[in-house]
Scaffold this motif. Structure first.
Motif, PDB file in Angstrom:
ATOM      1  N   ILE A 182       0.842  -1.197   0.000  1.00  0.00           N
ATOM      2  CA  ILE A 182       0.000   0.000   0.000  1.00  0.00           C
ATOM      3  C   ILE A 182       0.876   1.245   0.000  1.00  0.00           C
ATOM      4  O   ILE A 182       1.636   1.462   0.935  1.00  0.00           O
ATOM      5  CB  ILE A 182      -0.912   0.017   1.245  1.00  0.00           C
TER       6      ILE A 182
ATOM      7  N   ILE B 298      -1.032   7.974  -1.093  1.00  0.00           N
ATOM      8  CA  ILE B 298      -2.472   8.034  -0.837  1.00  0.00           C
ATOM      9  C   ILE B 298      -2.800   9.209   0.079  1.00  0.00           C
ATOM     10  O   ILE B 298      -3.785   9.926  -0.130  1.00  0.00           O
ATOM     11  CB  ILE B 298      -2.972   6.697  -0.231  1.00  0.00           C
TER      12      ILE B 298
ATOM     13  N   LEU C 192      -2.956  12.288  -1.943  1.00  0.00           N
ATOM     14  CA  LEU C 192      -4.176  12.311  -2.753  1.00  0.00           C
ATOM     15  C   LEU C 192      -5.393  12.667  -1.898  1.00  0.00           C
ATOM     16  O   LEU C 192      -6.251  13.450  -2.317  1.00  0.00           O
ATOM     17  CB  LEU C 192      -4.389  10.956  -3.431  1.00  0.00           C
TER      18      LEU C 192
ATOM     19  N   TYR D 215      -8.965  13.981  -3.396  1.00  0.00           N
ATOM     20  CA  TYR D 215      -9.185  12.931  -4.386  1.00  0.00           C
ATOM     21  C   TYR D 215     -10.262  11.997  -3.821  1.00  0.00           C
ATOM     22  O   TYR D 215     -10.116  11.481  -2.712  1.00  0.00           O
ATOM     23  CB  TYR D 215      -7.859  12.194  -4.565  1.00  0.00           C
TER      24      TYR D 215
ATOM     25  N   PRO E 281      -8.968   7.576  -3.734  1.00  0.00           N
ATOM     26  CA  PRO E 281      -7.502   7.425  -3.775  1.00  0.00           C
ATOM     27  C   PRO E 281      -7.060   5.964  -3.877  1.00  0.00           C
ATOM     28  O   PRO E 281      -5.953   5.693  -4.340  1.00  0.00           O
ATOM     29  CB  PRO E 281      -7.039   8.050  -2.460  1.00  0.00           C
ATOM     30  N   THR E 282      -7.919   5.042  -3.458  1.00  0.00           N
ATOM     31  CA  THR E 282      -7.493   3.644  -3.472  1.00  0.00           C
ATOM     32  C   THR E 282      -7.398   3.078  -4.888  1.00  0.00           C
ATOM     33  O   THR E 282      -6.850   2.005  -5.074  1.00  0.00           O
ATOM     34  CB  THR E 282      -8.469   2.780  -2.640  1.00  0.00           C
ATOM     35  N   GLU E 283      -7.901   3.820  -5.883  1.00  0.00           N
ATOM     36  CA  GLU E 283      -7.821   3.284  -7.246  1.00  0.00           C
ATOM     37  C   GLU E 283      -6.376   3.247  -7.772  1.00  0.00           C
ATOM     38  O   GLU E 283      -6.096   2.583  -8.756  1.00  0.00           O
ATOM     39  CB  GLU E 283      -8.731   4.051  -8.211  1.00  0.00           C
ATOM     40  N   ILE E 284      -5.457   3.938  -7.109  1.00  0.00           N
ATOM     41  CA  ILE E 284      -4.071   3.847  -7.572  1.00  0.00           C
ATOM     42  C   ILE E 284      -3.345   2.639  -6.961  1.00  0.00           C
ATOM     43  O   ILE E 284      -2.225   2.334  -7.337  1.00  0.00           O
ATOM     44  CB  ILE E 284      -3.259   5.140  -7.298  1.00  0.00           C
ATOM     45  N   ILE E 285      -3.979   1.956  -6.010  1.00  0.00           N
ATOM     46  CA  ILE E 285      -3.308   0.819  -5.366  1.00  0.00           C
ATOM     47  C   ILE E 285      -3.058  -0.303  -6.363  1.00  0.00           C
ATOM     48  O   ILE E 285      -1.942  -0.830  -6.451  1.00  0.00           O
ATOM     49  CB  ILE E 285      -4.131   0.308  -4.166  1.00  0.00           C
ATOM     50  N   ALA E 286      -4.064  -0.666  -7.128  1.00  0.00           N
ATOM     51  CA  ALA E 286      -3.915  -1.781  -8.058  1.00  0.00           C
ATOM     52  C   ALA E 286      -2.806  -1.541  -9.090  1.00  0.00           C
ATOM     53  O   ALA E 286      -1.894  -2.366  -9.197  1.00  0.00           O
ATOM     54  CB  ALA E 286      -5.246  -2.079  -8.739  1.00  0.00           C
ATOM     55  N   PRO E 287      -2.814  -0.397  -9.819  1.00  0.00           N
ATOM     56  CA  PRO E 287      -1.712  -0.181 -10.766  1.00  0.00           C
ATOM     57  C   PRO E 287      -0.348  -0.113 -10.085  1.00  0.00           C
ATOM     58  O   PRO E 287       0.636  -0.659 -10.601  1.00  0.00           O
ATOM     59  CB  PRO E 287      -2.046   1.164 -11.427  1.00  0.00           C
ATOM     60  N   THR E 288      -0.269   0.524  -8.900  1.00  0.00           N
ATOM     61  CA  THR E 288       1.013   0.628  -8.202  1.00  0.00           C
ATOM     62  C   THR E 288       1.525  -0.758  -7.833  1.00  0.00           C
ATOM     63  O   THR E 288       2.700  -1.083  -8.025  1.00  0.00           O
ATOM     64  CB  THR E 288       0.884   1.499  -6.935  1.00  0.00           C
TER      65      THR E 288
END
Lengths: 178, 201
Positions: free
Chosen positions: B145, B150, B153, B158, B161-168
């Motif tokens: 994480i 986050i 964000l 934002y 903000p948790t939508e960047i977890i998967a790509p990261t």
């Protein structure tokens, strides 16, 4: 419970859990935990002092590079090529700063997020870039400095190659997902 | 490292002069040096705490237990090190702390692992293959994480903000595996370590 609530609980409890686990196992195994703790903690000062020369060498060199404006120059000269791969110009400096300085990269990211807005592609790409990589030079200075290693052999190249791959992958994944 | 150090400084001065930023460059020497000492001093307390905690974990056999647990993987990555050495357990703890984003704990534990690896090093001033592997794992920056990102964000409002977890996570896992493979390739093709200064003690 939302996904975010679960994440908050994990990040809140991870540290306390590990500490209690280690202390409890120590008590069960009848380790004199207070004595052993102070014995181990004695090294803290020594280690921190040991890394100073390595940190000074690397952080001074990197501060000088950042102050010289070289990173902006490289980013500007590459903007034309990189625009073709759908990389916004404001994200470019992040790629170069990320391995050099963690706080500077986070600062750049905050600027992008504030200027471009929360929903902008730039913000998301920069977020993934900053979140998926480490400050290679700092890690090398601290880890090798703590035990007095002077010759890093190939460790720096592995770190930098990993940074390049992380940057490329961030672009690929973000242009696919967002 | 000698060349990199030389060129970083010389290029900074030359480029700084071209850009008319020479005063900034000269100033940054002072601020950079000051910052390094600040960082080192700010590490003393937390370093002492975690080195103390990790000593308990070692004496209670917890580190050894973790080492045994993950030995099928570490046997291949750290083949110079005996599979039940405390180094392996500390490496596993360092990885876990990093994955959970506990940087304050991960660094002291990683340094503990480096000290253990130094005991198996044939030359105390050059990096062993195992050390380069541990550094590869750390510089790749694997974490489950990205908490700081986050937090920023969330700070700017934002909504998701948790939508960047998967790509990261996707990027960082891929990079982590590639870094290990690259380290293995370098290990095979780079000149072997020569004993110049003798091992520990």
């Amino acid at each position: 419970m939302s996904f975010q609530a679960v994440l908050n609980i994990i990040s809140l409890w991870a540290l306390p859990f590990i500490i209690v686990l280690i202390l409890t196992v120590g008590m069960v195994k009848e380790v004199p935990i207070y004595e052993v703790f102070t014995e181990g903690a004695k090294d803290g000062f020594k280690v921190a002092i040991n890394i100073i020369p390595y940190l000074v060498a690397i952080i001074v060199a990197i501060s000088m590079l950042r102050a010289s404006g070289a990173i902006e120059m490289i980013a500007n000269s590459m903007a034309g090529i990189l625009a073709r791969f759908n990389i916004p110009a404001d994200v470019l400096p992040v790629i170069f700063v990320r391995p050099l300085s963690g706080s500077a990269a986070l600062g750049l990211f905050s600027d992008i997020a504030t200027n471009a807005g929360a929903t902008a592609y730039s913000t998301k790409l920069a977020a993934v870039m900053v979140g998926s990589s480490e400050t290679t030079f700092y890690v090398l200075a601290v880890y090798f400095g703590s035990i007095g290693i002077r010759k890093f052999r190939y460790a720096l190249w592995v770190g930098l190659l990993a940074d390049i791959i992380a940057a490329i992958m961030s672009i690929v994944v973000c242009s696919w997902m967002f | 490292m000698n060349y990199i150090f030389y060129w970083l400084i010389v290029l900074s001065i030359v480029i700084g002069a071209i850009n008319g930023k020479l005063p900034d460059v000269v100033n940054s020497i002072l601020t950079g040096a000051e910052k390094s000492v600040q960082i080192a001093f700010s590490l003393i307390g937390i370093m002492a705490f975690w080195l103390g905690i990790m000593k308990i974990a070692e004496q209670s056999g917890l580190v050894e237990f973790i080492a045994k647990l993950i030995s099928p993987i570490t046997k291949r990555l750290f083949n110079e090190i005996p599979p039940e050495d405390p180094a392996i357990g500390n490496i596993a703890m360092n990885f876990s702390a990093n994955a959970l984003g506990l940087t304050n704990a991960a660094t002291p534990i990683g340094i503990r692992a480096m000290q253990d690896l130094q005991k198996h090093n044939i030359d105390r001033k050059t990096a062993s293959n195992s050390m380069c592997m541990l550094l590869a794992m750390n510089t790749a920056g694997f974490q489950l994480i990205p908490a700081t990102v986050i937090a920023v964000l969330v700070g700017i409002g934002y909504k998701n903000p948790t939508e960047i977890i998967a790509p990261t996570l996707l990027v960082t896992s891929f990079t982590f595996i590639i870094a290990i493979i690259i380290a293995k390739i370098f290990q095979r093709f780079s000149p072997p370590q020569i004993q110049e200064h003798g091992g520990e003690e």
